[in-house]
Design a protein around this motif. Structure first.
Motif, PDB file in Angstrom:
ATOM      1  N   ASP A   1       0.819  -1.213   0.000  1.00 51.14           N
ATOM      2  CA  ASP A   1       0.000   0.000   0.000  1.00 51.14           C
ATOM      3  C   ASP A   1       0.851   1.261   0.000  1.00 51.14           C
ATOM      4  OD1 ASP A   1      -2.156  -1.642   0.011  1.00 51.14           O
ATOM      5  OD2 ASP A   1      -2.917  -1.072   1.982  1.00 51.14           O
ATOM      6  N   VAL A   2       1.941   1.264   0.759  1.00 48.72           N
ATOM      7  CA  VAL A   2       2.821   2.438   0.799  1.00 48.72           C
ATOM      8  C   VAL A   2       3.469   2.656  -0.561  1.00 48.72           C
ATOM      9  CG1 VAL A   2       4.924   3.410   1.781  1.00 48.72           C
ATOM     10  CG2 VAL A   2       3.255   2.284   3.268  1.00 48.72           C
ATOM     11  N   GLU A   3       3.963   1.586  -1.177  1.00 50.55           N
ATOM     12  CA  GLU A   3       4.605   1.721  -2.483  1.00 50.55           C
ATOM     13  C   GLU A   3       3.604   2.152  -3.546  1.00 50.55           C
ATOM     14  OE1 GLU A   3       7.812   1.728  -3.253  1.00 50.55           O
ATOM     15  OE2 GLU A   3       8.047   1.640  -1.076  1.00 50.55           O
ATOM     16  N   LEU A   4       2.373   1.648  -3.460  1.00 49.42           N
ATOM     17  CA  LEU A   4       1.344   2.053  -4.402  1.00 49.42           C
ATOM     18  C   LEU A   4       1.018   3.534  -4.224  1.00 49.42           C
ATOM     19  CD1 LEU A   4      -0.505   0.915  -6.637  1.00 49.42           C
ATOM     20  CD2 LEU A   4      -2.246   0.540  -4.874  1.00 49.42           C
ATOM     21  N   ALA A   5       0.916   3.981  -2.992  1.00 52.61           N
ATOM     22  CA  ALA A   5       0.650   5.397  -2.719  1.00 52.61           C
ATOM     23  C   ALA A   5       1.801   6.265  -3.203  1.00 52.61           C
ATOM     24  CB  ALA A   5       0.419   5.612  -1.225  1.00 52.61           C
ATOM     25  N   ARG A   6       3.031   5.804  -3.001  1.00 53.85           N
ATOM     26  CA  ARG A   6       4.198   6.558  -3.455  1.00 53.85           C
ATOM     27  C   ARG A   6       4.150   6.764  -4.972  1.00 53.85           C
ATOM     28  NH1 ARG A   6       8.327   6.874  -0.272  1.00 53.85           N
ATOM     29  NH2 ARG A   6       7.927   4.811   0.639  1.00 53.85           N
TER      30      ARG A   6
ATOM     31  N   ALA B   1      -6.998   2.068   5.472  1.00 52.70           N
ATOM     32  CA  ALA B   1      -5.791   1.591   4.791  1.00 52.70           C
ATOM     33  C   ALA B   1      -5.151   2.694   3.967  1.00 52.70           C
ATOM     34  CB  ALA B   1      -6.125   0.394   3.901  1.00 52.70           C
ATOM     35  N   SER B   2      -5.976   3.537   3.363  1.00 55.72           N
ATOM     36  CA  SER B   2      -5.440   4.643   2.563  1.00 55.72           C
ATOM     37  C   SER B   2      -4.721   5.654   3.436  1.00 55.72           C
ATOM     38  CB  SER B   2      -6.577   5.322   1.785  1.00 55.72           C
ATOM     39  OG  SER B   2      -7.179   4.427   0.882  1.00 55.72           O
ATOM     40  N   LYS B   3      -5.316   6.005   4.564  1.00 51.29           N
ATOM     41  CA  LYS B   3      -4.673   6.957   5.487  1.00 51.29           C
ATOM     42  C   LYS B   3      -3.335   6.405   5.985  1.00 51.29           C
ATOM     43  CE  LYS B   3      -8.801   9.331   7.202  1.00 51.29           C
ATOM     44  NZ  LYS B   3      -9.668   9.592   8.379  1.00 51.29           N
ATOM     45  N   LYS B   4      -3.312   5.130   6.318  1.00 56.61           N
ATOM     46  CA  LYS B   4      -2.087   4.520   6.805  1.00 56.61           C
ATOM     47  C   LYS B   4      -1.016   4.494   5.719  1.00 56.61           C
ATOM     48  CE  LYS B   4      -0.288   0.356   9.031  1.00 56.61           C
ATOM     49  NZ  LYS B   4      -0.610  -1.013   9.531  1.00 56.61           N
ATOM     50  N   ALA B   5      -1.439   4.250   4.463  1.00 51.42           N
ATOM     51  CA  ALA B   5      -0.491   4.149   3.350  1.00 51.42           C
ATOM     52  C   ALA B   5       0.234   5.456   3.099  1.00 51.42           C
ATOM     53  CB  ALA B   5      -1.223   3.688   2.083  1.00 51.42           C
ATOM     54  N   VAL B   6      -0.443   6.590   3.308  1.00 56.13           N
ATOM     55  CA  VAL B   6       0.160   7.884   2.969  1.00 56.13           C
ATOM     56  C   VAL B   6       0.880   8.538   4.153  1.00 56.13           C
ATOM     57  CG1 VAL B   6      -1.596   8.262   1.200  1.00 56.13           C
ATOM     58  CG2 VAL B   6      -1.909   9.261   3.470  1.00 56.13           C
ATOM     59  N   GLU B   7       0.774   7.939   5.331  1.00 62.40           N
ATOM     60  CA  GLU B   7       1.380   8.557   6.526  1.00 62.40           C
ATOM     61  C   GLU B   7       2.869   8.835   6.346  1.00 62.40           C
ATOM     62  OE1 GLU B   7       0.539   6.000   9.775  1.00 62.40           O
ATOM     63  OE2 GLU B   7      -1.501   6.770  10.110  1.00 62.40           O
ATOM     64  N   SER B   8       3.584   7.887   5.760  1.00 59.70           N
ATOM     65  CA  SER B   8       5.040   8.018   5.656  1.00 59.70           C
ATOM     66  C   SER B   8       5.479   8.885   4.482  1.00 59.70           C
ATOM     67  CB  SER B   8       5.673   6.629   5.518  1.00 59.70           C
ATOM     68  OG  SER B   8       5.234   6.004   4.323  1.00 59.70           O
TER      69      SER B   8
END
Length: 385
Positions: free
Chosen positions: A201-206, A230-237
């Motif tokens: 999810d993080v890599e997809l958001a990146r 899940a979306s909020k968590k993915a973009v946190e970093s």
């Protein structure tokens, strides 16, 4: 902040301003995002509009796996660059699992049965593509018909369930029977399983916010199919910043470039598909339409253009604004346009170049696999009127 500046920026990030001329198909997809494919011409049109890539070059890249069509975000098929194969497969892995769960609940299918079928399929497949009919014959009794209940749910046998799981794991892949992306006839071959990124999810958001920013969390949720949490968590970093007065977000690196960006003074036209990334990455059609154009009747339909979730035709874009609609008339070998303003020589040149590309390279500009000159006739008539 103005609407014109946002639109022009999105077009710039999408490479629709000529900045990607000469880039390869893989380079375009890495920089502007995965190209949605539904058996139509969208991937070809998008690559041609951005980089002038011809169909033969795209097909050659597909054949050597520099790019490939894979089930990805939301389980939908996209054309991806090789660098994103593993991420794309992992992002879409939930869809075949969901289909299997539904079959277990409603059709009496078991996980054990499908796992055994997967083993049979892997034993049958090799380097030579087998279409679904030949594959079913080769798999024999391991494939079970699901009767009327299966027909009602669009799953007539257990084979698609196994193929979906194997594709998501990268153990098999689909090969277009004639090497082209604008059709939906495939064979299957063995492939190599691919390890998913540690945090999909993080890599997809990146990737997403590199392609589509400024974009909102809602836009990312649409693209990814993830939940709000899940979306909020993915973009946190990602350390995203808000664009003043909006819910649109972008990274600090992109924010600096965005602040320095100015709207080009001259038109920059591009003819793309209705499901091109300039629209579909956000799927928020109104952001690209001027209010007056949103009130125009949708060609071939009953609603206004602004009331549509997706464009009813292919798009003419000028610095991110939808400046017109177009379709290809196969009988005449011509593009038929409805332009929202005064035509100029720059527009005529882009239309002529795209027309030649569609006629000589593609033969047609289908929106999706079942699009045809006959089904397109009402839209063509409306555009001509």
């Amino acid at each position: 902040m103005t609407t014109a500046r946002l639109r022009a920026w999105w077009a710039h990030r999408q490479g629709l301003d000529g900045t990607l001329r000469g880039a390869s198909a893989a380079e375009v997809l890495e920089r502007t995002g995965w190209a949605r494919s539904v058996g139509g011409s969208a991937p070809y049109l998008g690559l041609f509009a951005r980089a002038g890539v011809r169909r033969a070059e795209v097909d050659a890249d597909v054949a050597r796996l520099a790019i490939h069509e894979l089930p990805s975000a939301r389980g939908c098929t996209y054309v991806l660059p090789e660098a994103d194969f593993a991420l794309g497969l992992a992002a879409g892995a939930g869809a075949p699992e969901g289909e299997l769960a539904a079959a277990e609940k409603h059709l009496g299918v078991t996980r054990t049965e499908i796992d055994k079928l997967c083993e049979v399929v892997l034993g049958v497949l090799g380097d030579e593509p087998l279409d679904p009919a030949k594959l079913r014959t080769a798999a024999g009794d391991a494939v079970r018909t699901l009767g009327d209940a299966g027909k009602k749910r669009g799953v007539t046998t257990t084979l698609p369930l196994a193929l979906g799981l194997l594709q998501a794991h990268g153990e098999i892949r689909r090969v277009p029977v004639n090497g082209r992306l604008d059709q939906q006839r495939y064979g299957y071959v063995r492939w190599m399983p691919r390890a998913a990124p540690s945090d999909v999810d993080v890599e997809l958001a990146r990737r997403y916010f590199a392609w589509a920013a400024p974009a909102s969390l809602k836009h990312f949720r649409w693209f990814s199919g993830r939940t709000v949490a899940a979306s909020k968590k993915a973009v946190e970093s990602l350390d995203l910043q808000a664009v003043d007065g909006t819910d649109l977000l972008l990274t600090k690196e992109i924010a600096e470039e965005f602040q320095a960006f100015t709207v080009p003074g001259k038109p920059s036209y591009a003819l793309v598909a209705g499901i091109d990334g300039i629209h579909l990455l956000h799927r928020d059609l109104s952001r690209l339409l001027d209010p007056a154009d949103a009130q125009r009747p949708a060609p071939g339909g009953k609603a206004t253009l602004g009331a549509e979730a997706d464009p009813p035709c292919h798009l003419i874009v000028d610095r991110g604004r939808i400046a017109g609609l177009w379709e290809f008339d196969v009988d005449a070998g011509k593009i038929v346009c409805q332009f929202f303003g005064e035509e100029d020589e720059a527009l005529r040149e882009v239309v002529a170049a795209t027309e030649e590309f569609v006629r000589d390279d593609l033969g047609d500009a289908r929106s999706f696999s079942l699009d045809s000159p006959k089904s397109r006739a009402p839209r063509l008539a409306a555009l001509k009127a």
